[in-house]
Design a protein around this motif. Sequence first.
Motif, mmCIF file in Angstrom:
data_model
loop_
_atom_site.group_PDB
_atom_site.id
_atom_site.type_symbol
_atom_site.label_atom_id
_atom_site.label_comp_id
_atom_site.label_asym_id
_atom_site.label_seq_id
_atom_site.Cartn_x
_atom_site.Cartn_y
_atom_site.Cartn_z
ATOM 1 N N VAL A 1 0.884 -1.169 0.000
ATOM 2 C CA VAL A 1 0.000 0.000 0.000
ATOM 3 C C VAL A 1 0.917 1.212 0.000
ATOM 4 O O VAL A 1 1.951 1.215 0.679
ATOM 5 C CB VAL A 1 -0.988 -0.008 1.196
ATOM 6 C CG1 VAL A 1 -0.293 -0.072 2.520
ATOM 7 C CG2 VAL A 1 -1.921 1.186 1.164
ATOM 8 N N ARG B 1 -0.818 11.682 4.802
ATOM 9 C CA ARG B 1 -1.479 12.157 6.030
ATOM 10 C C ARG B 1 -2.826 12.802 5.714
ATOM 11 O O ARG B 1 -3.266 13.712 6.410
ATOM 12 C CB ARG B 1 -0.598 13.144 6.809
ATOM 13 C CG ARG B 1 0.737 12.598 7.275
ATOM 14 C CD ARG B 1 0.669 11.326 8.057
ATOM 15 N NE ARG B 1 0.285 11.412 9.442
ATOM 16 C CZ ARG B 1 1.134 11.577 10.451
ATOM 17 N NH1 ARG B 1 2.420 11.708 10.207
ATOM 18 N NH2 ARG B 1 0.708 11.597 11.684
ATOM 19 N N GLY C 1 -5.392 10.500 4.954
ATOM 20 C CA GLY C 1 -6.322 9.388 5.158
ATOM 21 C C GLY C 1 -6.463 8.432 3.984
ATOM 22 O O GLY C 1 -7.315 7.535 4.025
ATOM 23 N N SER D 1 -5.524 4.837 4.868
ATOM 24 C CA SER D 1 -6.577 4.347 5.772
ATOM 25 C C SER D 1 -7.818 3.960 4.976
ATOM 26 O O SER D 1 -8.455 2.941 5.238
ATOM 27 C CB SER D 1 -6.949 5.418 6.793
ATOM 28 O OG SER D 1 -5.833 5.769 7.560
ATOM 29 N N ASN E 1 9.740 0.723 9.551
ATOM 30 C CA ASN E 1 8.712 1.543 8.899
ATOM 31 C C ASN E 1 7.669 2.009 9.922
ATOM 32 O O ASN E 1 6.547 1.497 10.009
ATOM 33 C CB ASN E 1 8.056 0.747 7.766
ATOM 34 C CG ASN E 1 7.231 1.631 6.840
ATOM 35 O OD1 ASN E 1 6.884 2.753 7.197
ATOM 36 N ND2 ASN E 1 6.928 1.134 5.656
ATOM 37 N N ARG F 1 -3.350 1.055 14.129
ATOM 38 C CA ARG F 1 -4.624 1.790 14.266
ATOM 39 C C ARG F 1 -5.798 0.966 13.782
ATOM 40 O O ARG F 1 -6.929 1.181 14.200
ATOM 41 C CB ARG F 1 -4.565 3.093 13.471
ATOM 42 C CG ARG F 1 -3.983 4.211 14.290
ATOM 43 C CD ARG F 1 -3.905 5.479 13.522
ATOM 44 N NE ARG F 1 -5.212 6.075 13.266
ATOM 45 C CZ ARG F 1 -5.403 7.366 13.079
ATOM 46 N NH1 ARG F 1 -4.382 8.196 13.116
ATOM 47 N NH2 ARG F 1 -6.584 7.843 12.842
HETATM 48 C C1 LIG Z 1 2.638 4.355 5.198
HETATM 49 C C2 LIG Z 1 1.821 5.134 4.155
HETATM 50 C C3 LIG Z 1 1.165 4.131 3.190
HETATM 51 C C4 LIG Z 1 0.715 5.927 4.891
HETATM 52 O O1 LIG Z 1 -0.083 6.560 3.912
HETATM 53 P P1 LIG Z 1 -1.023 7.818 4.249
HETATM 54 O O2 LIG Z 1 -2.004 7.927 3.152
HETATM 55 O O3 LIG Z 1 -0.181 8.993 4.549
HETATM 56 O O4 LIG Z 1 -1.708 7.291 5.592
HETATM 57 P P2 LIG Z 1 -2.970 7.936 6.377
HETATM 58 O O5 LIG Z 1 -3.091 9.382 6.061
HETATM 59 O O6 LIG Z 1 -4.155 7.063 6.155
HETATM 60 O O7 LIG Z 1 -2.450 7.791 7.878
HETATM 61 C C5 LIG Z 1 -3.184 7.094 8.856
HETATM 62 C C6 LIG Z 1 -2.376 7.019 10.138
HETATM 63 O O8 LIG Z 1 -1.167 6.282 9.953
HETATM 64 C C7 LIG Z 1 -0.132 6.848 10.779
HETATM 65 N N1 LIG Z 1 0.897 7.485 9.932
HETATM 66 C C8 LIG Z 1 0.864 7.674 8.595
HETATM 67 N N2 LIG Z 1 2.014 8.287 8.191
HETATM 68 C C9 LIG Z 1 2.745 8.491 9.295
HETATM 69 C C10 LIG Z 1 4.010 9.079 9.534
HETATM 70 N N3 LIG Z 1 4.763 9.583 8.537
HETATM 71 N N4 LIG Z 1 4.496 9.097 10.797
HETATM 72 C C11 LIG Z 1 3.780 8.576 11.831
HETATM 73 N N5 LIG Z 1 2.543 8.023 11.680
HETATM 74 C C12 LIG Z 1 2.045 7.979 10.417
HETATM 75 C C13 LIG Z 1 -0.818 7.921 11.619
HETATM 76 O O9 LIG Z 1 -1.338 7.266 12.758
HETATM 77 C C14 LIG Z 1 -1.921 8.368 10.670
HETATM 78 O O10 LIG Z 1 -2.958 9.013 11.313
HETATM 79 P P3 LIG Z 1 -2.869 10.617 11.575
HETATM 80 O O11 LIG Z 1 -2.469 11.260 10.275
HETATM 81 O O12 LIG Z 1 -4.265 10.937 12.027
HETATM 82 O O13 LIG Z 1 -1.826 10.773 12.647
HETATM 83 C C15 LIG Z 1 2.697 6.164 3.375
HETATM 84 O O14 LIG Z 1 3.509 6.864 4.295
HETATM 85 C C16 LIG Z 1 3.562 5.536 2.296
HETATM 86 O O15 LIG Z 1 3.140 5.412 1.143
HETATM 87 N N6 LIG Z 1 4.796 5.131 2.657
HETATM 88 C C17 LIG Z 1 5.722 4.496 1.724
HETATM 89 C C18 LIG Z 1 5.248 3.118 1.326
HETATM 90 C C19 LIG Z 1 5.093 2.207 2.546
HETATM 91 O O16 LIG Z 1 5.911 2.195 3.452
HETATM 92 N N7 LIG Z 1 4.007 1.392 2.531
HETATM 93 C C20 LIG Z 1 3.686 0.483 3.618
HETATM 94 C C21 LIG Z 1 4.451 -0.795 3.552
HETATM 95 S S1 LIG Z 1 3.735 -1.980 2.483
#
Ligand SMILES: CC(C)(COP(=O)(O)OP(=O)(O)OC[C@H]1O[C@@H](n2cnc3c(N)ncnc32)[C@H](O)[C@@H]1OP(=O)(O)O)[C@@H](O)C(=O)NCCC(=O)NCCS
Length: 156
Positions: free
Chosen positions: A80, A88, A90, A93, A119, A128
């Motif tokens: 994902v 950040r 959603g 999520s 990670n 969460r």
């Molecule tokens: C991990 C990842 C998928 C999160 O995507 P996103 O769309 O930003 O996630 P969301 O906005 O739904 O975040 C939901 C919650 O996750 C946590 N979260 C997301 N990014 C975070 C960060 N950089 N640091 C800490 N917590 C984080 C928080 O709890 C967040 O809730 P909040 O924003 O209310 O605090 C994104 O950072 C990404 O693409 N990373 C690189 C690829 C990766 O590592 N994928 C997962 C491994 S398969």
Amino acid sequence: MAVNKAPQPFLIEPMRRGDLDEVVEIERVSFRSPWSGQVFLEEMSRDWAHVDVVRDAVRGSVVAFGNYWLVADEVHLLNVATDPRARRAGHASRMLAHIIDFGRRHDCRLVTLEVRRSNAAALRLYRRFAFRSVGIRPNYYAEDQEDAIVMLLDLD
Ligand SMILES: CC(C)(COP(=O)(O)OP(=O)(O)OC[C@H]1O[C@@H](n2cnc3c(N)ncnc32)[C@H](O)[C@@H]1OP(=O)(O)O)[C@@H](O)C(=O)NCCC(=O)NCCS
């Protein structure tokens, strides 16, 4: 009387061939060993594999994607990722909620995944959603020998 329904700003739908460049670019900037477009095309052609995108309904652009498999009564989440410019907000999520709902609709018992030990963002996201750590795969990632944490969500 006409009902004025505001358009849904984001849609989750199966990835299309025309989304390939955007998905590959999100993949490229998100992972240390990104998958090629060819791998995504192969995933799209597998009966058991799903690649879904979160689409900005107004712009039509892809802001996030999720790749998962339905294997017997389990969903395995492979990938994902969210466009760094849209993090950040959603989107991951939204995608996770969609995948968990898919699992429930297909009478799955659990959702499993592996995630890098370092990670923190992904670990926090999965926790969460009540995923719990159930094991470690030492040196799982070939490119740098980082351990993977195995996580599981019970759907029962
Ligand atoms: C991990 C990842 C998928 C999160 O995507 P996103 O769309 O930003 O996630 P969301 O906005 O739904 O975040 C939901 C919650 O996750 C946590 N979260 C997301 N990014 C975070 C960060 N950089 N640091 C800490 N917590 C984080 C928080 O709890 C967040 O809730 P909040 O924003 O209310 O605090 C994104 O950072 C990404 O693409 N990373 C690189 C690829 C990766 O590592 N994928 C997962 C491994 S398969």
